[in-house]
Design an enzyme around this catalytic site. Structure first.
Site, short mmCIF file in Angstrom:
data_model
loop_
_atom_site.label_atom_id
_atom_site.label_comp_id
_atom_site.label_asym_id
_atom_site.label_seq_id
_atom_site.Cartn_x
_atom_site.Cartn_y
_atom_site.Cartn_z
CG ASP A 12 -6.94 -1.98 -3.55
OD1 ASP A 12 -7.32 -0.83 -3.31
OD2 ASP A 12 -5.83 -2.41 -3.18
CG HIS A 51 -6.19 -1.88 0.28
ND1 HIS A 51 -5.24 -1.62 -0.69
CD2 HIS A 51 -5.63 -1.46 1.45
CE1 HIS A 51 -4.17 -1.08 -0.14
NE2 HIS A 51 -4.38 -0.97 1.16
CB SER A 82 -0.97 -0.04 1.19
OG SER A 82 -1.95 0.94 1.08
#
Length: 326
Positions: free
Chosen positions: A260, A290, A161
């Site tokens: 995501d 996510h 991320s």
């Protein structure tokens, strides 16, 4: 739910904790609470773990030391590889404890891991986090042989991320500065583009755990009013998707989740790396979102972890996992 979430993950969605990032102080307190309550994996005596402070960014008189946690396989011989690990958290959350499980997992594959407690936004916006990460990388390269017993030719950078954004940016920065050579960049669910223009970003406005509104807010925390501006406003070291030249970068592993908002920027970055001649391995996991890997017993999560481990082992020249040594 309008998304075809993996059937093993779907029953758990309602139980996942939503972190309210509009209030950063509250969000950090909640993440610390959740981290403290989660089972903490044990090294089983196979990995030594130590915390220390290393010198902060060079040339910045007011830069504080950088806190790092060093994981070293007890049986590792001199000359094993190393991974510089950068935690996620939208540039605003996370610390060494949150990163512990993944950092320890990499160390058990047989490499030294240096986990970095970089400064967080909005108190410390770009480039503070990247400066800290580069300071950690240069320290790791400098101390590779003399104190860490690491092969300086086998140093990788890894993150998920926002940590993957910093890892990708670090690969660009080190290339352009003539800094330490990286042998591998490992990017999971990478956050790369502050312009928020992809199909997945426009579509996934209500996905579990992380949606497009949260992505936009965290970019504003990190970049301030510059977020979404011109290339002159936002350099590629802040948002790597803006980089014009991806040639000469280290081989990459990129993994993305189907639902995501960050999905398409990861796919695009992987394609552009391939086009630039960079060896790249890409995975897209159907039915995931996510943070869905928190459901660790799901078969798709186990597959994600197995793919990651194989990539680390292969790219760092480790033996397939039989023992926790190099």
């Amino acid at each position: 739910m309008r998304y075809a979430i993996d059937p093993e993950i779907a029953p758990w969605v309602a139980l996942l904790v939503d972190v309210p990032i509009a209030d950063v102080t509250q969000a950090r307190a909640l993440v610390r609470e959740l981290t403290a309550a989660a089972p903490r994996p044990d090294s089983g005596g196979a990995v030594s773990i130590s915390d220390r402070a290393i010198p902060g960014p060079a040339g910045l008189a007011d830069a504080p030391d950088v806190r790092v946690r060093i994981y070293r396989p007890v049986a590792a011989p001199a000359g094993c590889p190393a991974v510089l690990f950068l935690h996620g958290g939208g540039f605003i959350l996370g610390d060494l404890d949150m990163a512990h499980s993944e950092a320890l997992r990499f160390a058990k594959l047989g490499c030294v891991v240096l986990s970095v407690d970089y400064r967080l936004a909005p108190e410390h916006p770009y480039p503070a986090a990247l400066d800290d990460c580069y300071a950690a990388l240069t320290w790791l390269a400098r101390e590779a042989r003399p104190s860490l017993g690491v092969d300086p030719a086998r140093i990788a950078v890894a993150g998920g991320s926002a940590g993957a954004c910093l890892a990708a940016a670090l690969a660009l920065l080190s290339r352009d500065r003539g800094g330490p050579a990286l042998c591998f960049q490992f990017l999971t669910a990478p956050k790369l583009d502050d312009r928020l223009g992809t199909v997945s970003m426009r579509t996934f406005t209500d996905t579990p755990m992380w949606d497009s509104a949260k992505v936009a807010l965290t970019w504003r925390y990190y970049l301030g009013d510059r977020a979404g501006g011109s290339d002159a406003d936002v350099p590629a070291y802040a948002a790597p998707a803006r980089a014009q030249d991806l040639s000469g970068l280290p081989p990459a592993f990129i993994a993305v989740c189907e639902f995501d908002p960050l999905r398409d920027e990861g796919l695009s970055y992987a394609q552009r790396l391939v086009q630039a001649g960079v060896p790249t391995e890409l995975h897209l996991y159907p039915g995931t979102f996510h943070g869905s890997r928190l459901i660790q017993d799901a078969a798709v999560t186990r597959q994600m972890i197995a793919d990651e481990d194989r990539a680390i082992v292969r790219r760092l020249g480790l033996e397939p996992r039989r023992t926790p040594s190099c």
